[in-house]
Design an enzyme around this catalytic site. Structure first.
Site, PDB file in Angstrom:
ATOM      1  N   PHE A  10       0.844  -1.326  -0.027  1.00 24.74           N
ATOM      2  CA  PHE A  10      -0.029  -0.095   0.038  1.00 24.74           C
ATOM      3  C   PHE A  10       0.895   1.230  -0.018  1.00 24.74           C
ATOM      4  CE2 PHE A  10      -3.197  -2.909   1.585  1.00 24.74           C
ATOM      5  CZ  PHE A  10      -4.347  -2.439   0.963  1.00 24.74           C
ATOM      6  N   ASP A  11       0.557   2.206  -0.802  1.00 22.40           N
ATOM      7  CA  ASP A  11       1.099   3.430  -0.915  1.00 22.40           C
ATOM      8  C   ASP A  11       0.602   4.112   0.455  1.00 22.40           C
ATOM      9  OD1 ASP A  11       2.150   6.035  -1.818  1.00 22.40           O
ATOM     10  OD2 ASP A  11       0.366   6.761  -2.699  1.00 22.40           O
ATOM     11  N   LEU A  12       1.243   5.307   0.943  1.00 20.98           N
ATOM     12  CA  LEU A  12       0.530   5.978   2.300  1.00 20.98           C
ATOM     13  C   LEU A  12      -0.167   7.170   1.825  1.00 20.98           C
ATOM     14  CD1 LEU A  12       0.341   6.114   5.205  1.00 20.98           C
ATOM     15  CD2 LEU A  12       2.526   7.220   5.104  1.00 20.98           C
ATOM     16  N   ASP A  13       0.275   8.247   1.232  1.00 22.27           N
ATOM     17  CA  ASP A  13      -0.254   9.376   0.875  1.00 22.27           C
ATOM     18  C   ASP A  13      -1.297   9.008  -0.214  1.00 22.27           C
ATOM     19  OD1 ASP A  13       1.041  10.760   2.895  1.00 22.27           O
ATOM     20  OD2 ASP A  13       3.000  11.105   1.467  1.00 22.27           O
TER      21      ASP A  13
END
Length: 216
Positions: A10-13
């Site tokens: 998962f990417d964060l932002d």
């Protein structure tokens, strides 16, 4: 869906959290050091996703040296206030819980410095869901999404890349995933557009947090 994925990066932002307020406030703080005022917050959304040095160079024409100086100004604000100016997307925690219950392995892979990413995940009580949090280094090491992904896969001893799906909202996620030899699911609730994700070659695109569950 055709493939069975076991590992989800998962990417964060823009994927786990809406970080627009914290990031744009930090960018504004940095820009004022150079006499630049940007009243339209939406113009700064393009800083969300790519490495900061790339954004300062591309959008404001800063030199390499000035880019790194601007990043330090950015971090002055970010580490005190901006890091906590986030909002976890609605339904995200329930999604993560369901994925873990299905036996999936979840990993964070972000271009944000790893120490900041770990603090955000901890602060919003998302750490029980993730096997590992991978990010860039403060000095610019692991500065591309592909490098972060490679680092994450190595740290988690992932043997088969066929079992890995990257989830993110920008073209950098798609391009980094494909460079690392894995598939990418683009999400439209973040800061990228369908056109951006399609142009980058996203393998799948979904509109809502709950749609991600279809790929588990």
């Amino acid at each position: 869906m055709g493939k069975s994925y076991q590992y989800f990066l998962f990417d964060l932002d823009g994927t786990l959290v809406d970080s627009s307020i914290g990031i744009t406030n930090s960018v504004r703080y940095a820009l004022t050091k150079y006499g630049i005022e940007e009243p339209d917050r939406s113009r700064l959304y393009r800083f969300i996703g790519p490495p900061l040095t790339d954004s300062f160079r591309e959008f404001y024409g800063f030199s390499e040296e000035t880019c790194w100086e601007a990043v330090e100004f950015y971090r002055e604000y970010y580490k005190k206030k901006g890091i906590y100016e986030n909002r976890v997307y609605e339904g995200l925690e329930a999604l993560l819980r369901q994925m873990v219950e299905r036996g999936k392995k979840l990993i964070v892979a972000t271009s944000k410095p790893e120490v900041f990413a770990r603090e955000i995940i901890r602060f919003y009580h998302l750490d029980p869901f993730f096997q590992y949090v991978a990010g860039m280094e403060f000095d610019g090491g692991r500065g591309t999404k592909a490098e972060v992904i490679e680092y994450a896969l190595h740290a988690c001893k992932v043997a088969s890349r066929e079992e890995v799906l990257m989830i993110g909202d920008r073209r950098y996620d798609v391009e980094g995933a494909h460079e690392a030899g894995i598939d990418c699911l683009g999400v439209l609730y973040g800061f990228g557009s369908r056109r951006e994700l399609q142009k980058a070659g996203a393998d799948y695109i979904v509109g809502a947090v709950s749609d991600i569950l279809m790929y588990t």
